[in-house]
Structures are given as C-alpha cells and as structure tokens.
Write an enzyme that holds these catalytic residues in place. Sequence first.
Site, PDB file in Angstrom:
ATOM      1  N   GLY A   1       8.161 -22.731  -9.074  1.00 20.51           N
ATOM      2  CA  GLY A   1       8.214 -23.681 -10.186  1.00 20.51           C
ATOM      3  C   GLY A   1       8.334 -25.136  -9.788  1.00 20.51           C
TER       4      GLY A   1
ATOM      5  N   PRO B   1       6.216 -20.483  -2.482  1.00 22.14           N
ATOM      6  CA  PRO B   1       5.186 -20.563  -3.534  1.00 22.14           C
ATOM      7  C   PRO B   1       5.620 -19.821  -4.792  1.00 22.14           C
ATOM      8  CG  PRO B   1       4.220 -19.914  -1.432  1.00 22.14           C
ATOM      9  CD  PRO B   1       5.693 -19.871  -1.246  1.00 22.14           C
TER      10      PRO B   1
ATOM     11  N   HIS C   1       6.133  12.298   6.217  1.00 21.59           N
ATOM     12  CA  HIS C   1       6.413  10.908   6.595  1.00 21.59           C
ATOM     13  C   HIS C   1       7.317  10.232   5.568  1.00 21.59           C
ATOM     14  CE1 HIS C   1       5.000   7.041   8.560  1.00 21.59           C
ATOM     15  NE2 HIS C   1       5.563   6.592   7.462  1.00 21.59           N
ATOM     16  N   GLU C   2       6.932  10.304   4.281  1.00 22.38           N
ATOM     17  CA  GLU C   2       7.713   9.639   3.238  1.00 22.38           C
ATOM     18  C   GLU C   2       9.084  10.310   3.057  1.00 22.38           C
ATOM     19  OE1 GLU C   2       6.755   6.896   2.281  1.00 22.38           O
ATOM     20  OE2 GLU C   2       4.678   7.008   2.947  1.00 22.38           O
TER      21      GLU C   2
END
Length: 498
Positions: free
Chosen positions: A57, A54, A275-276
């Site tokens: 073009g 999607p 965490h990050e």
Amino acid sequence: MRKGADINITFKDVAGQAGAKQEVEEIVEFLKNPKKYTDLGGKIPKGALLVGPPGTGKTLLAKAVAGEAGVPFFSMSGSDFVEMFVGVGASRVRDLFRQAKEKSPCIIFIDEIDAVGRARSKNPAMGGNDERENTLNALLTEMDGFGTNSGVIILAATNRADMLDSALLRAGRFDRQINVDLPDLNERKEIFEVHLKPVKIDETVDVDLLARQTPGFSGADIANVCNEAALIAARHDKTHVGRQDFLDAVDRIIGGLEKKTKVMTEGERRTIALHEAGHATISWFLEHANPLVKVSIVPRGRALGAAWYMPEERQITTKEEMLDEMCATLGGRAAEELFTGHISTGAMNDLERVTKSAYGMIAYAGMSEKLPNICYYNNNEYNFQKPYSETTAKIMDDEVLKMINEQYERAKNLLLEHKEGHNKLANLLLEREVIFAEDVEKIFGKRPWVSRSEEIMESENGDNAKDKDKTDEPASLVADEGDKADVSTSDENTEEKN
C-alpha cells in the site's frame, strides 16, 4: 505527470498501517498548518521515503496524501526519468522541480524511485550508466542543493531501499523512512473489511477467520482473495459469496488451479501420498513445527501434492525452531527412501529451501558450532568478492552438509518410530485425496505440542461444528505464502509460490 486533483482517495480508504498513516498524516498537517511547527522552531521535513514489500500500500498511501492535502500533487514514476537520450532525464528532473516551486506548497511523489536512485558505481567499467547517474545527480541537487525548495515535500516509494544511493537517503533529503510492512492479524481484518464492501457475502463468511487464514498476505493479496472468491461464486451460479468460496480462493492463490484430470500412474500417486504423509507425520511430533491444516495429493499448478500449515507470526526465530522446520521439510524425501526404497525428484523444492535455510543459519545468523556469532552478509552489490576465504567457504559447506544430514536422520528415525501411523495416513490420502488435521489426530492422537495457532484453530473448528451451514469438511485454513506447501513430482522441475 499527474495532478492530485484527479485523485479521490483519502486516509479512510487506507486500512491498517496505523504507524505509516500517522507519519504521512503529519506531512499533510505540515502543509496545511506550517505555522504550528515553525513557531516552535521546527522545520518542515524535505522528504519521506515509503519502504516495504510489494503490495503493502505504499502508492495507495501517497494517493491518500494527494487526496487529503489540498495542495498541488505531482506524481511520476522513477522510470519516467530514464531515457536513452543524453540529458533528457536530468532535464525532466529540473522541469519537475521548477513546476513544483511555482505551485509551492506542494507534494512531489516519485514511485519506484530505485529506477533512478540506485547506488552509483565506483568503477564506471563495472556496469555504470552515465545517463542514469547524471539524472540521479540532478535529483540530489534539486532535493538539497544550493537552491531552495521551500514548501516542496518529496514522497517516494520503493521495495528496494538497500539498492538506493546513500546520498539520497541522508537527512536533509529523505528525512524520514516510513516502513510499510506486511499487515498483522488485526490489520488484515481491516483490509478484508475494506475489500469486502463491494462483495455480496452471506452469513457464513467470518472476517476474523479469513484474517487468521492469511498470514503473510499483503494488502494486494487480500484484494485478490476477495476478487477470486467472487469469481468462484459466479462460476457456480451463486447469488452470494460464501465461506467455502473464500477458502477455495486462498487455496487457488497459494497452490494454483486444481488439475484433477492430470494423468498419473498408481505408483506415482502412492509415492506422492507417502511423501506428503511424511511431512504431516513429522510436523505432528515436532514441538516447533508449524501446525498442520490439511494435506492434498490433488495436483495444483505444477505441484502434484501439497501440505498447508498455519505458521505462528513471530518477529524472531530460534535455532531450535529452524531445525524443526528443516526436519519437517525433509520428511517427504525421508519417507520416499524408507517406504519405497528409492528417491525421486519430488523433493527438489524441499531440498532447495532446506539448503538456503542452512546456509542462512550458518553464513548470516552465526548458528554454526565452528563459525559461531559471525555474519558474512555483504550488502555491496558492486563487490563481487566473497567476504570470506576459501578455507571458511569449505567450513561452511561442511557445516551445512552436517546440519542437513543430522535433520534427515532425525526425520527417518521419527518416521520409523511412527511407521504404522504414517502408512495409515498415506492410505487415507490415496483414498480421499485431501485430509485435514482432524484426520491426522484420529490416527496419531492429540498432538503433543499445542501452539497458539492450534488453539485458535481448535476454537474455530468448535464454533464451526455448531454451525448448521457447515460443510462435511473441517475448516480448511491455509497457511501464508511462506508456508511449507510442498511440491511433489516425478518427472519435472517443481515450483512453489513463495
């Protein structure tokens, strides 16, 4: 039904997609000068199917054909044929082709043809739709039946070619399948130049930089970036759209709107930062992990934390590359367990992606020691039985668990090895909320592995350092929609733009 006379789009308005444009331009040439081909014994193709994701073009290409052809152009959507009343769909197909034959030579364009051209069921009791199948049968007959459609070319577009009936795809109906893929680097640059024409930009905007920041973006996504950047600049009462507006627009599209007012406890903020920082630390020391761009613990959309990477655009992926990415994705959960003593729901999105990747590697790509070189992919939507036995399913489950556990242990070992740097990184995140690759480099030193993407990023950062208009922040390049933008949360399901 729409006639081509209303359409003013030409091939000049279609940026990128050089191969697809060449094929549809040839179709226009067939209609304008058929003698050139028939004198050599060639036949004008009956139809062409535009296939691709999607937003790439496909419909725009069809409109350009209408604008260039100078012949009658009939446009309908596949859903226009589908009706609850018996016989209406087939009747509309016959009426469309009757009008087209009267105006021959001409072009018929059917958008989203999968609405009417879906593969017919062998068992009507298994969800078959008699009316839709009658409409498809009428379409098959009109395209290449006993009648003649001389001078009528059918164009159609779909992003679900795998669902179409095989009778529709055979030569003599759709003679050509034209792939309209996601744009590469140079094509993204061309698309940006088209969409930037109506936008008032200043001298800080670098089209090359924007194209490099948006791997995996479709033409529609790029149009959205340009529009969002203009809206952001207007929101801040600017007279021109600048570089930072475009960077903010890309962040907005990938991660969602910033929510700095979201209430979080200090414990939650620290868990998210650990965490990050886990993702960032592990990706820094793995050869095939995508180069880090920036890490943020500012909530965006439903995400409470995110890491952006710039993946290399490659056509094939090796097992080693996929395992490194899996290890880096598990870095957040590993950091939580090691440095907080507990695990949270913040890794749910990571675990979902890792599990899908592992099953894909083992069931489809044949990357398992116990099931080597075997692909169990089944493309038959009406066959509900798995193409393998229960014994094989058990082996798959065991192999997936083994693969994920190995990469999880690998992630924990890497984090323990670089425990001090990881802790500094997490504290820096808590202090600043957003950090960049340059900040990580100050903590860990130069990354051991330098990829092509990082070389590009370093050259861009060097150029930006000389720019007097450069902001205090390093360039915040953002990865594509398939990036590892990780989502962390402690009390709700997580969601990510894929």
